[in-house]
Design an enzyme around this catalytic site. Structure first.
Site, PDB file in Angstrom:
ATOM      1  N   PHE A 234      -6.488 -55.647  40.018  1.00 21.57           N
ATOM      2  CA  PHE A 234      -6.530 -56.712  40.998  1.00 21.57           C
ATOM      3  C   PHE A 234      -6.134 -58.072  40.433  1.00 21.57           C
ATOM      4  O   PHE A 234      -5.522 -58.886  41.106  1.00 21.57           O
ATOM      5  CB  PHE A 234      -7.975 -56.750  41.515  1.00 21.57           C
ATOM      6  CG  PHE A 234      -8.309 -57.929  42.334  1.00 21.57           C
ATOM      7  CD1 PHE A 234      -7.974 -57.968  43.670  1.00 21.57           C
ATOM      8  CD2 PHE A 234      -8.967 -59.003  41.769  1.00 21.57           C
ATOM      9  CE1 PHE A 234      -8.291 -59.068  44.433  1.00 21.57           C
ATOM     10  CE2 PHE A 234      -9.291 -60.100  42.538  1.00 21.57           C
ATOM     11  CZ  PHE A 234      -8.944 -60.129  43.876  1.00 21.57           C
ATOM     12  N   GLY A 235      -6.498 -58.322  39.207  1.00 21.44           N
ATOM     13  CA  GLY A 235      -6.199 -59.622  38.631  1.00 21.44           C
ATOM     14  C   GLY A 235      -6.835 -59.787  37.260  1.00 21.44           C
ATOM     15  O   GLY A 235      -7.292 -58.823  36.660  1.00 21.44           O
ATOM     16  N   ASP A 348     -15.167 -47.158  44.207  1.00 20.40           N
ATOM     17  CA  ASP A 348     -14.572 -47.168  42.868  1.00 20.40           C
ATOM     18  C   ASP A 348     -15.666 -47.199  41.800  1.00 20.40           C
ATOM     19  O   ASP A 348     -15.632 -48.002  40.874  1.00 20.40           O
ATOM     20  CB  ASP A 348     -13.617 -48.361  42.725  1.00 20.40           C
ATOM     21  CG  ASP A 348     -12.596 -48.148  41.610  1.00 20.40           C
ATOM     22  OD1 ASP A 348     -12.425 -46.988  41.177  1.00 20.40           O
ATOM     23  OD2 ASP A 348     -11.985 -49.126  41.166  1.00 20.40           O
TER      24      ASP A 348
HETATM   25  N1  LIG Z   1     -18.790 -60.502  36.267  1.00 18.70           N
HETATM   26  C1  LIG Z   1     -18.260 -60.242  35.076  1.00 18.70           C
HETATM   27  N2  LIG Z   1     -18.873 -60.628  33.955  1.00 18.70           N
HETATM   28  C2  LIG Z   1     -18.339 -60.353  32.745  1.00 18.70           C
HETATM   29  N3  LIG Z   1     -17.189 -59.683  32.559  1.00 18.70           N
HETATM   30  C3  LIG Z   1     -16.524 -59.254  33.637  1.00 18.70           C
HETATM   31  C4  LIG Z   1     -17.016 -59.512  34.960  1.00 18.70           C
HETATM   32  N4  LIG Z   1     -16.172 -58.949  35.844  1.00 18.70           N
HETATM   33  C5  LIG Z   1     -15.193 -58.374  35.117  1.00 18.70           C
HETATM   34  N5  LIG Z   1     -15.384 -58.560  33.801  1.00 18.70           N
HETATM   35  C6  LIG Z   1     -14.507 -58.085  32.703  1.00 18.70           C
HETATM   36  O1  LIG Z   1     -13.174 -58.102  33.158  1.00 18.70           O
HETATM   37  C7  LIG Z   1     -12.607 -56.800  33.084  1.00 18.70           C
HETATM   38  C8  LIG Z   1     -11.685 -56.573  34.264  1.00 18.70           C
HETATM   39  O2  LIG Z   1     -12.473 -56.478  35.411  1.00 18.70           O
HETATM   40  P1  LIG Z   1     -11.913 -56.009  36.795  1.00 18.70           P
HETATM   41  O3  LIG Z   1     -13.075 -55.766  37.660  1.00 18.70           O
HETATM   42  O4  LIG Z   1     -10.895 -56.935  37.287  1.00 18.70           O
HETATM   43  O5  LIG Z   1     -11.078 -54.713  36.455  1.00 18.70           O
HETATM   44  P2  LIG Z   1     -11.444 -53.191  36.099  1.00 18.70           P
HETATM   45  O6  LIG Z   1     -12.644 -52.775  36.877  1.00 18.70           O
HETATM   46  O7  LIG Z   1     -11.525 -53.035  34.612  1.00 18.70           O
HETATM   47  O8  LIG Z   1     -10.151 -52.444  36.578  1.00 18.70           O
HETATM   48  P3  LIG Z   1      -9.679 -52.101  38.067  1.00 18.70           P
HETATM   49  O9  LIG Z   1      -9.556 -53.374  38.813  1.00 18.70           O
HETATM   50  O10 LIG Z   1      -8.369 -51.456  37.826  1.00 18.70           O
HETATM   51  O11 LIG Z   1     -10.725 -51.210  38.628  1.00 18.70           O
HETATM   52  C9  LIG Z   1     -13.787 -55.858  33.032  1.00 18.70           C
HETATM   53  O12 LIG Z   1     -13.445 -54.682  32.363  1.00 18.70           O
HETATM   54  C10 LIG Z   1     -14.823 -56.678  32.284  1.00 18.70           C
HETATM   55  O13 LIG Z   1     -14.600 -56.541  30.898  1.00 18.70           O
END
Ligand SMILES: Nc1ncnc2c1ncn2[C@@H]1O[C@H](COP(=O)(O)OP(=O)(O)OP(=O)(O)O)[C@@H](O)[C@H]1O
Length: 510
Positions: A234-235, A348
């Site tokens: 997503f970003g 998810d």
């Molecule tokens: N609220 C948060 N606090 C701390 N770290 C975070 C938080 N949200 C996301 N992250 C970090 O950022 C990374 C990317 O998060 P994001 O939710 O965008 O993607 P993802 O779940 O890894 O992948 P996808 O979007 O493909 O499911 C995570 O793996 C985590 O390490």
């Protein structure tokens, strides 16, 4: 001679052609011209076609029943999720488990002649080929799931917001009304972009969060790579430090994907705004400005569960911590399914979406794919237009029917539970064929009474194996191929709670 078929049969089942070739020493099954070497896959496909009454066990002319009895008895019993009520013949199979495992392995090593393959090939569009075959979820995910695609690591566009430093757009805090029982009955107000929201001071440690884009830039040092926490489909996610020292996570949608991501972004905002639970990552605010979409959430400091299972944080989660994490996730999902204003299906659930606190408690994040959906009690389903989720965690029934219910999260949770215990990813392509699909590998170990071998080798403790057996059997129950056979998330939480008690007792009696 070996390889020469005695006879071949093929049938049209909906948009699929399913067929078999009989050889002197056994059968090979085909779907849409593809030989299905994988026995579980084959049995799932057969179970599906039998349940949909396209194939019959006892037709007398065709030998589907014999194939099922020969190769699938054990798999049907535990994995295929044959609809026992609909297919009475299926019950017979359950009563006659067979231990044959050698024939198909031998068969799968043989090659078909081109003519034989051609004979069974059906000319249908590739999409329906994939989607109609139950169990081919990995293939499907590779095609449709954005998470399965290689993530693009592109330079961060630091200037992107610099031009907007005079913008008056703000990150809108949410109105979260106070509720004595935070876990159960929080009333929700959905933010109405672009209006402002006030936060109840008692409910929000950061008080009335009213961030401008300028402040976000400042908080993230203009999206500095040094503050980058990670990147998802997503970003990009950054750590942000607000003026008052409060640390937040800033999730910035990728510009190039903005058009396609808009729906997911707004769904995330709406859903996050509605919920408050200590095991769910809390939305603090968001902004929409031009081609920017930014979400500010609670910062969870201790990385993802997946990172911990990989040992990347220099600390190996002990069994108790794993159990607590599983319970937290079960409670968070129960809240979404049952106690939120509307039933919310996460869609998810996976280890990289579970964030850990300093005390190793879990918070479920990433509602980018979440959807409000029908409750299980209502017995309805939501028909999705696009299947979303992550390879390996995807509910095969959802994949096959596009019908979304909370039980899809239950399936993913079952897969997650095995991941928590084993530290293996749901799919490990580098392993030998029989170990690639973790749920299947774990089940074979479980079935053979070797539950210890399923446990993460990094776990040093001597865990009570009865407790492990109960957890595994709960995981398999959750990951049943049909939703009717899966427990409700609430029941999963209750069972885990019982397991926790057993675990406590086992420690005391040692
Ligand atoms: N609220 C948060 N606090 C701390 N770290 C975070 C938080 N949200 C996301 N992250 C970090 O950022 C990374 C990317 O998060 P994001 O939710 O965008 O993607 P993802 O779940 O890894 O992948 P996808 O979007 O493909 O499911 C995570 O793996 C985590 O390490």
């Amino acid at each position: 001679a070996v390889g020469e078929s005695v006879r071949g049969v093929s049938r049209i089942c909906s948009s699929d052609r399913v067929g078999y070739l009989r050889f002197q020493d056994g059968y090979r099954v085909f779907v849409n011209g593809q030989q299905i070497d994988d026995r579980v896959l084959m049995c799932e496909a057969l179970a599906f076609f039998l349940a949909s009454k396209c194939l019959e066990f006892d037709s007398g002319v065709e030998e589907w029943g014999e194939i099922a009895r020969k190769y699938c008895a054990r798999n049907f019993k535990y994995i295929a999720g044959l609809d026992h009520d609909a297919v009475s013949a299926g019950r017979k199979l359950l009563l006659q488990p067979q231990k044959d495992s050698s024939n198909l392995d031998r068969l799968s090593r043989k090659q078909l002649s081109k003519e034989e393959v051609k004979d069974l090939r059906l000319k249908i569009p590739p999409k329906s080929k994939f989607l109609a075959l139950p169990g081919m979820f990995l293939l499907c995910c590779a095609v449709i799931c954005p998470c399965f695609r290689a993530k693009r690591k592109e330079p961060i566009e630091q200037k992107a917001l610099a031009n907007e430093t005079n913008s008056s757009d703000s990150v809108t805090p949410l109105d979260v009304s106070a509720s004595p029982d935070k876990n159960l009955t929080t009333p929700h107000k959905v933010p109405q972009s672009p209006s402002r929201f006030s936060l109840s001071p008692q409910q929000n440690r950061i008080g009335s969060l009213q961030l401008t884009v300028n402040q976000i830039i400042k908080a993230t040092q203009n999206f500095s790579p040094s503050l980058k926490l990670g990147e998802g489909g997503f970003g990009t996610v950054y750590k942000g430090i607000l003026g008052d020292g409060q640390i937040v996570a800033v999730k910035r949608a990728k510009k190039e994907h903005f058009g396609t991501l808009r729906d997911e972004f707004s769904s995330e905002v709406e859903l996050l705004a509605k919920i408050e639970h200590r095991s769910l990552v809390r939305l603090l605010g968001y902004t929409e400005k031009g081609n920017e979409r930014i979400i500010v959430t609670e910062y969870v400091p201790n990385g993802t569960l997946r990172e911990h299972l990989d040992g990347l944080h220099g600390h190996i989660l002990d069994f108790n911590q794993r159990l607590e994490i599983a319970i937290d996730v079960a409670h968070a999902l129960t809240y979404l399914h049952v106690y939120a204003e509307k039933t919310i299906i996460h869609r998810d659930v996976k280890a990289s979406n579970i964030l850990l606190t300093e005390n190793f408690r879990a918070k479920v994040s990433d509602f980018g794919f979440a959807r409000t959906g029908p409750s299980e009690a209502a017995g309805q389903t939501h028909i999705s237009t696009k299947v979303k989720g992550t390879a390996g965690y995807l509910d095969p029934e959802y994949l096959r029917t596009y019908q979304l219910t909370p039980k899809s999260d239950v399936f993913s949770f079952g897969i997650l539970l095995i991941e928590i215990l084993s530290a293996r990813r749901p799919v490990e392509m580098k392993r030998s064929v029989d170990e690639r699909i973790t749920v299947r590998w774990a089940f074979n170990k479980f079935d053979a009474g070797n539950v210890r071998e399923v446990l993460d080798p990094k776990l040093q403790e001597d865990v009570n194996l009865e407790v492990v057996t109960k957890m595994l059997s709960l995981a398999f129950h959750c990951a049943a191929p049909t939703r009717a056979k899966r427990p409700l998330m609430k029941e999963v939480g209750e069972q885990l709670w019982e397991i926790r008690k057993d675990f406590g007792k086992s420690l005391r009696t040692e």
